[in-house]
Design a protein around this motif. Structure first.
Motif, PDB file in Angstrom:
ATOM      1  N   SER A  38       0.833  -1.217   0.000  1.00 18.25           N
ATOM      2  CA  SER A  38       0.000   0.000   0.000  1.00 18.25           C
ATOM      3  C   SER A  38       0.862   1.259   0.000  1.00 18.25           C
ATOM      4  CB  SER A  38      -0.923  -0.018   1.216  1.00 18.25           C
ATOM      5  OG  SER A  38      -1.648   1.194   1.310  1.00 18.25           O
ATOM      6  N   GLN A  39       1.907   1.276   0.827  1.00 16.46           N
ATOM      7  CA  GLN A  39       2.799   2.445   0.895  1.00 16.46           C
ATOM      8  C   GLN A  39       3.586   2.619  -0.397  1.00 16.46           C
ATOM      9  OE1 GLN A  39       2.968   4.742   3.502  1.00 16.46           O
ATOM     10  NE2 GLN A  39       1.099   3.617   4.014  1.00 16.46           N
ATOM     11  N   LEU A  40       3.995   1.507  -0.974  1.00 16.12           N
ATOM     12  CA  LEU A  40       4.742   1.571  -2.227  1.00 16.12           C
ATOM     13  C   LEU A  40       3.872   2.149  -3.339  1.00 16.12           C
ATOM     14  CD1 LEU A  40       7.304   0.944  -3.826  1.00 16.12           C
ATOM     15  CD2 LEU A  40       6.462  -1.389  -4.140  1.00 16.12           C
ATOM     16  N   GLN A  41       2.609   1.749  -3.375  1.00 18.08           N
ATOM     17  CA  GLN A  41       1.692   2.291  -4.383  1.00 18.08           C
ATOM     18  C   GLN A  41       1.548   3.801  -4.235  1.00 18.08           C
ATOM     19  OE1 GLN A  41      -2.315   0.818  -4.134  1.00 18.08           O
ATOM     20  NE2 GLN A  41      -2.953   1.783  -6.053  1.00 18.08           N
ATOM     21  N   GLN A  42       1.447   4.282  -3.003  1.00 17.32           N
ATOM     22  CA  GLN A  42       1.331   5.723  -2.759  1.00 17.32           C
ATOM     23  C   GLN A  42       2.608   6.454  -3.154  1.00 17.32           C
ATOM     24  OE1 GLN A  42      -0.073   6.698   1.209  1.00 17.32           O
ATOM     25  NE2 GLN A  42      -1.469   4.934   1.242  1.00 17.32           N
ATOM     26  N   ASP A  43       3.759   5.840  -2.862  1.00 11.50           N
ATOM     27  CA  ASP A  43       5.035   6.491  -3.183  1.00 11.50           C
ATOM     28  C   ASP A  43       5.234   6.638  -4.687  1.00 11.50           C
ATOM     29  OD1 ASP A  43       5.821   6.988  -0.610  1.00 11.50           O
ATOM     30  OD2 ASP A  43       7.055   5.186  -0.422  1.00 11.50           O
ATOM     31  N   LEU A  44       4.790   5.649  -5.442  1.00 16.30           N
ATOM     32  CA  LEU A  44       4.993   5.712  -6.889  1.00 16.30           C
ATOM     33  C   LEU A  44       4.213   6.848  -7.525  1.00 16.30           C
ATOM     34  CD1 LEU A  44       5.109   1.994  -8.097  1.00 16.30           C
ATOM     35  CD2 LEU A  44       6.927   3.453  -7.221  1.00 16.30           C
ATOM     36  N   GLN A  45       3.220   7.366  -6.827  1.00  8.53           N
ATOM     37  CA  GLN A  45       2.453   8.493  -7.341  1.00  8.53           C
ATOM     38  C   GLN A  45       3.160   9.830  -7.097  1.00  8.53           C
ATOM     39  OE1 GLN A  45      -1.403   8.161  -5.472  1.00  8.53           O
ATOM     40  NE2 GLN A  45      -1.867   6.185  -6.439  1.00  8.53           N
ATOM     41  N   ARG A  46       4.254   9.804  -6.357  1.00  9.08           N
ATOM     42  CA  ARG A  46       4.995  11.034  -6.050  1.00  9.08           C
ATOM     43  C   ARG A  46       5.780  11.558  -7.241  1.00  9.08           C
ATOM     44  NH1 ARG A  46       5.870  11.817  -0.329  1.00  9.08           N
ATOM     45  NH2 ARG A  46       4.968  10.114   0.891  1.00  9.08           N
ATOM     46  N   GLY A  47       6.210  10.674  -8.133  1.00  8.45           N
ATOM     47  CA  GLY A  47       6.984  11.138  -9.281  1.00  8.45           C
ATOM     48  C   GLY A  47       7.777  10.020  -9.931  1.00  8.45           C
ATOM     49  N   THR A  48       8.428  10.368 -11.034  1.00  6.50           N
ATOM     50  CA  THR A  48       9.149   9.362 -11.821  1.00  6.50           C
ATOM     51  C   THR A  48      10.358   8.785 -11.094  1.00  6.50           C
ATOM     52  OG1 THR A  48      10.399  11.139 -12.900  1.00  6.50           O
ATOM     53  CG2 THR A  48       8.439  10.341 -14.026  1.00  6.50           C
ATOM     54  N   SER A  49      10.966   9.548 -10.185  1.00  8.33           N
ATOM     55  CA  SER A  49      12.135   9.032  -9.463  1.00  8.33           C
ATOM     56  C   SER A  49      11.771   7.784  -8.672  1.00  8.33           C
ATOM     57  CB  SER A  49      12.699  10.104  -8.525  1.00  8.33           C
ATOM     58  OG  SER A  49      13.221  11.190  -9.253  1.00  8.33           O
ATOM     59  N   TYR A  50      10.583   7.779  -8.070  1.00  6.57           N
ATOM     60  CA  TYR A  50      10.142   6.612  -7.307  1.00  6.57           C
ATOM     61  C   TYR A  50       9.882   5.426  -8.231  1.00  6.57           C
ATOM     62  CZ  TYR A  50       9.616   9.686  -3.270  1.00  6.57           C
ATOM     63  OH  TYR A  50       9.868  10.560  -2.235  1.00  6.57           O
ATOM     64  N   VAL A  51       9.280   5.702  -9.379  1.00  6.87           N
ATOM     65  CA  VAL A  51       9.010   4.635 -10.338  1.00  6.87           C
ATOM     66  C   VAL A  51      10.319   4.054 -10.868  1.00  6.87           C
ATOM     67  CG1 VAL A  51       7.932   4.077 -12.548  1.00  6.87           C
ATOM     68  CG2 VAL A  51       6.802   5.661 -10.986  1.00  6.87           C
ATOM     69  N   GLU A  52      11.268   4.925 -11.197  1.00  3.74           N
ATOM     70  CA  GLU A  52      12.549   4.460 -11.724  1.00  3.74           C
ATOM     71  C   GLU A  52      13.292   3.625 -10.695  1.00  3.74           C
ATOM     72  OE1 GLU A  52      14.563   7.968 -12.971  1.00  3.74           O
ATOM     73  OE2 GLU A  52      13.515   8.105 -14.890  1.00  3.74           O
ATOM     74  N   GLU A  53      13.261   4.050  -9.433  1.00  5.44           N
ATOM     75  CA  GLU A  53      13.934   3.295  -8.377  1.00  5.44           C
ATOM     76  C   GLU A  53      13.274   1.933  -8.184  1.00  5.44           C
ATOM     77  OE1 GLU A  53      16.839   3.984  -6.313  1.00  5.44           O
ATOM     78  OE2 GLU A  53      16.969   5.017  -8.233  1.00  5.44           O
ATOM     79  N   ALA A  54      11.943   1.917  -8.184  1.00  5.88           N
ATOM     80  CA  ALA A  54      11.238   0.655  -8.024  1.00  5.88           C
ATOM     81  C   ALA A  54      11.548  -0.296  -9.172  1.00  5.88           C
ATOM     82  CB  ALA A  54       9.737   0.916  -7.934  1.00  5.88           C
ATOM     83  N   THR A  55      11.578   0.234 -10.395  1.00  2.00           N
ATOM     84  CA  THR A  55      11.894  -0.592 -11.558  1.00  2.00           C
ATOM     85  C   THR A  55      13.314  -1.124 -11.471  1.00  2.00           C
ATOM     86  OG1 THR A  55      10.377   0.735 -12.904  1.00  2.00           O
ATOM     87  CG2 THR A  55      11.970  -0.636 -14.077  1.00  2.00           C
ATOM     88  N   ARG A  56      14.233  -0.252 -11.076  1.00  2.00           N
ATOM     89  CA  ARG A  56      15.637  -0.648 -10.986  1.00  2.00           C
ATOM     90  C   ARG A  56      15.859  -1.721  -9.927  1.00  2.00           C
ATOM     91  NH1 ARG A  56      20.216   0.911  -8.224  1.00  2.00           N
ATOM     92  NH2 ARG A  56      18.990   2.271  -6.874  1.00  2.00           N
ATOM     93  N   MET A  57      15.071  -1.681  -8.849  1.00  2.00           N
ATOM     94  CA  MET A  57      15.227  -2.652  -7.757  1.00  2.00           C
ATOM     95  C   MET A  57      14.512  -3.971  -8.029  1.00  2.00           C
ATOM     96  SD  MET A  57      14.906  -0.288  -4.350  1.00  2.00           S
ATOM     97  CE  MET A  57      15.944   1.151  -4.097  1.00  2.00           C
TER      98      MET A  57
END
Length: 379
Positions: A38-57
Motif C-alpha cells: 500500500s505504501q509503495l503504491q502511494q510512493d509511486l504516485q509522487r513522481g518518476t524518481s520513485y518509479v525508476e527506483e522501483a523498476t531498478r530494484m
C-alpha cells in the motif's frame, strides 16, 4: 534534464522504496507485506524518481511472485497498479531526447538517476556545448579526453565539432553501457544525414537529366527516365533510418526508439533476398554486434576511475614535484610519454580482458591528450 532537486528526490526515493522492498523480500515479515504494498503504491504516485527506483530494484519481479500467493483483492489491485506504473510512461528509462545547439542535433538516451549521476543530462552540459560550438578551434583536429562523460552529450558535440578523436569516459557499468548506446545512436544519425544528402543529390541530378532529355527527345522519354530515377530514389530511402519526426517527435523526446532497427536498415545494410525472417534476424544480429563495439567513427568509450589515476600519480617518484608545478610553485621536467592510438581496444592486457568480458576497456596510462573536458554535474 536533471538538477539538484532531482538528485535529492532520488535519494529519498531510493531510501523509501528500498525500505518497502526489504519488507517484501523478507518471508518473515509477511504480516507487513500488505502495508508495504500500500505504501509503495502511494510512493509511486509522487513522481518518476520513485518509479525508476522501483523498476531498478526489480519490484515487478517481486510483486509478480507475490501476486500468485495472495487472494486478497485489495492487495491484488494494488500490485496491478504498481506493475502498470513500472511498465508505463512514468518508467522513462530509455527515453531518447534530441538536443539542438546552433543547428547541430545530438540524440541522447537517459537512464534512471538511480543508475548514477551520469545517467542524466545536467544543466551545465548545455553551457559547455554552446561554448564548444562558439569556439570550435578548441577541439578541431585534436585528441580529446572527456572525464565523467555520463550520457556523452558534451563529448559527442566535440566529436561532431571536428575533433580528431574523442575518448568518452566514466566508471559505472550501467552508465558506460548507456554511453556506448548514445555514441552509436549519433553515429547512425550522422550516416543517415549523409545518406539523405546523397539521395537528394541523386534526385536533383535525375531532374537535370530529365530536362535535358525533354529538350532532345520530347516529354515521353523524359517521363520514362524520371520514373526510373524516382523508383531508384524510393529504393534508397527504404534503407534509411526513420526520419526526424519519427526519431525525435518534433525535436522533443520519444520512448522506445528501435535502435537496432535503425542500424539494421542503414549502417550495416539489409540482407539481400525477399525480406524473410532469416534475413531480418541476420541484420538484427549484425546490428547488435556493432552496437557492442566500444568505438565508432571518431569516438570511443573507455572505463576510467579518476581515483585510480590519482593513485598512480601519487605513487610516481616525482609526484610532489608535479603537484607543485600544477599549483604554480615552479617548473618541473615530466618524462614524456609517447602518445599512442586513443581508441585502441587492446592497449593493455587488462583492457583486452575487459573487452573479452563485454566490459569497457581502460584508458592507456601513457596516453596524452591536448584537450581534456570535465564538468561538475550540478554547478
Amino acid at each position: 534534464m536533471a538538477d539538484e532537486a532531482s538528485f535529492l528526490e532520488v535519494l529519498v526515493a531510493n531510501e523509501r522504496v528500498g525500505n518497502w522492498m526489504d519488507i517484501l523480500c523478507d518471508p518473515y515479515q509477511r504480516s507487513r507485506h500488505k502495508f508495504a504494498i500500500s505504501q509503495l503504491q502511494q510512493d509511486l504516485q509522487r513522481g518518476t524518481s520513485y518509479v525508476e527506483e522501483a523498476t531498478r530494484m526489480g519490484v515487478v519481479q517481486v510483486l509478480t511472485k507475490l501476486l500468485s500467493q495472495t487472494t486478497d483483492e485489495k492487495v491484488m489491485d494494488a500490485i496491478s497498479h504498481i506493475i502498470a506504473a513500472c511498465s508505463g510512461p512514468m518508467a522513462c528509462g530509455g527515453k531518447v531526447c534530441t538536443y539542438t545547439f546552433d543547428g547541430l542535433r545530438v540524440y541522447i538516451r537517459e537512464g534512471a538517476l538511480g543508475d548514477g549521476l551520469g545517467a542524466k543530462v545536467w544543466a551545465v552540459c548545455h553551457i559547455m556545448c554552446r561554448e564548444l560550438l562558439a569556439h570550435p578551434g578548441i577541439v578541431e583536429d585534436q585528441q580529446v579526453l572527456e572525464l565523467g562523460s555520463g550520457t556523452g552529450l558534451v563529448g559527442i558535440v566535440a566529436a561532431l565539432a571536428g575533433a580528431k578523436q574523442v575518448v568518452l569516459t566514466d566508471y559505472l557499468p550501467e552508465v558506460l553501457i548507456n554511453l556506448r548506446t548514445c555514441m552509436h545512436i549519433n553515429s547512425a544519425a550522422v550516416q543517415r544525414t549523409a545518406a539523405k544528402a546523397a539521395t537528394t543529390q541523386q534526385q536533383q541530378h535525375s531532374g537535370a537529366q530529365s530536362h535535358a532529355l525533354e529538350g532532345l527527345f520530347g516529354p515521353a522519354a523524359a517521363a520514362a527516365t524520371a520514373g526510373a530515377g524516382a523508383q531508384g530514389a524510393s529504393d534508397d530511402e527504404q534503407q534509411l533510418v526513420p526520419d526526424d519526426a519519427e526519431l525525435s517527435d518534433n525535436a522533443g523526446s520519444v520512448d522506445d526508439v528501435d535502435v537496432l532497427g535503425m542500424f539494421s536498415k542503414q549502417q550495416w545494410g539489409s540482407a539481400s533476398g525477399s525480406g524473410t525472417g532469416s534475413s531480418d534476424g541476420h541484420a538484427a544480429a549484425v546490428a547488435a554486434s556493432k552496437m557492442a563495439a566500444w568505438e565508432v567513427d571518431n569516438m570511443c568509450v573507455r572505463h576510467m576511475d579518476w581515483q585510480e589515476s590519482m593513485n598512480v600519480l601519487q605513487a610516481a617518484p616525482n609526484a610532489s614535484a608535479i603537484a607543485s608545478s600544477a599549483a604554480g610553485c615552479g617548473e618541473v621536467d615530466v618524462p614524456h610519454m609517447p602518445a599512442g592510438p586513443a581508441c585502441t581496444s587492446h592497449s593493455s592486457s587488462g583492457s583486452s580482458a575487459a573487452v573479452a568480458a563485454g566490459q569497457a576497456p581502460g584508458v592507456p596510462l601513457g596516453q596524452q591528450y591536448p584537450v581534456i573536458l570535465g564538468n561538475e554535474v550540478m554547478y
